[in-house]
Design an enzyme around this catalytic site. Sequence first.
Site, PDB file in Angstrom:
ATOM      1  N   ASP A 145       0.860  -0.906   0.036  1.00 54.37           N
ATOM      2  CA  ASP A 145      -0.031  -0.106  -0.281  1.00 54.37           C
ATOM      3  C   ASP A 145       1.093   1.353   0.018  1.00 54.37           C
ATOM      4  OD1 ASP A 145      -1.408   2.960   0.367  1.00 54.37           O
ATOM      5  OD2 ASP A 145      -2.538   1.551   2.177  1.00 54.37           O
ATOM      6  N   TYR A 200       1.477  -0.272  15.349  1.00 59.80           N
ATOM      7  CA  TYR A 200       0.362  -0.774  14.107  1.00 59.80           C
ATOM      8  C   TYR A 200       0.007  -0.065  12.802  1.00 59.80           C
ATOM      9  CZ  TYR A 200      -1.891  -4.692  16.488  1.00 59.80           C
ATOM     10  OH  TYR A 200      -1.897  -5.600  17.526  1.00 59.80           O
ATOM     11  N   LYS A 244      -3.337  -3.029   8.106  1.00 61.17           N
ATOM     12  CA  LYS A 244      -3.814  -4.382   8.472  1.00 61.17           C
ATOM     13  C   LYS A 244      -2.423  -5.415   7.240  1.00 61.17           C
ATOM     14  CE  LYS A 244      -6.252  -5.905  11.088  1.00 61.17           C
ATOM     15  NZ  LYS A 244      -5.395  -5.963  12.567  1.00 61.17           N
TER      16      LYS A 244
END
Length: 376
Positions: free
Chosen positions: A11, A230, A233
């Site tokens: 991404d 984090y 995902k």
Amino acid sequence: MAITISVIKADIGSIGGHICPSERLLDAVRAHVAGKGAKLLIDHRISYTGDDVAILMTHRRGTGDAEVHRLAWDAFLAGTAVAKQQGLYGAGQDLLKDAFSGNVRGMGPAVAEMEFDERPNEPFLFFAADKTDPGAFNLPLYLAFADPMNTPGLMLAPAMAKGFRFAVMDVNHTQGDRLIELDAPEGLYEIAALLRDTERYVVESIRSRAAGEIAAVASTSRLHNIAGKYTGKDDPVLLVRVQSSFPATGEVLAPYALGAYVAGGMRGSHNMPLMPVAQDSGISYFDGPPVVSCAAFAMHEGRLTEPVDAFAHPFWNRVRDQVAAKAIEMRRQGFFGAAMLPMSELEYTGIMEKLKMLDGRFRVRVEKAGKVAETV
Ligand code: F6R
Ligand code: MG
Ligand code: MG
């Protein structure tokens, strides 16, 4: 000479939040791979699923080849430059390291690679999922390679009679690859016991036990294990060889009709059903639902045919309707219970700070001689 299929995806920025990459970003990635990859690769194809761009490449350089990995890394850098110019959201977000160090593994992008001697006909499937993590493939792979209720080939095809060997990775182990090999059918209960824990145990690869041939390889990277926090995902990719001594295409696709609940969706922090979608689909409802695409190919001497979009078939419209209904049903309970992931899997640390603050306000109640008092 053996052929290698490498898929590397990242991404590197998207339109409207996390919906999909821009045309200009994709053009930059395509131009880089077509130009710099001309001598290195036999063939390649660029696609996207949600906000993730995947570079599928065939070559004869084996898995983990530094030049092939560098090509993909540099193509993502070229795409990132465009993402920045266009003000795309999360420009370069999966490129977690500053300098390329010989292999994109551990640097952010997801990788799945397999090397094998090509069969006279070589059908294979390329899956890409967005808004979820590598555990999303645990159940579809278990059903396709180990369950005769899903895969009649396990009963009918002599070449599959010996079953398959699963290599399962403990993705919480960050000091190196921690793997276990388990054989189906004898080890079915052990395989199931691990694969039910999708956040920790992930199918890395599957081999045919009869021929020792590689059948499937999935990406296993966990971005938060790389970045220490984090960063989104992990959005996995998966390659599966099909037919003859492997499950048929339909047997590998069938489990996706389930629309199983997986980790992902809004802020990477929810349980949502996995929706099979057409190639080059974006994201919508509740930053989800988590999606999976599948491109089917045939290959000869590393040359790819055009992809056939396996989930574009009308059959999957009904599945999509059912998955949408499941997604809406789950969202009706908002933050409650099974709708959200456990604390350890939430993408945000804000809630931890909240809990820490609240912790200091708890008081232990003690009873003394029939009277109730509170300690500080
Ligand atoms: C995956 C993805 C999500 C986001 C998550 C947090 O492709 O986009 O996992 O990383 O929803 O996003 P923001 O940046 O909105 O906090
Ligand atoms: Mg994203
Ligand atoms: Mg994504």
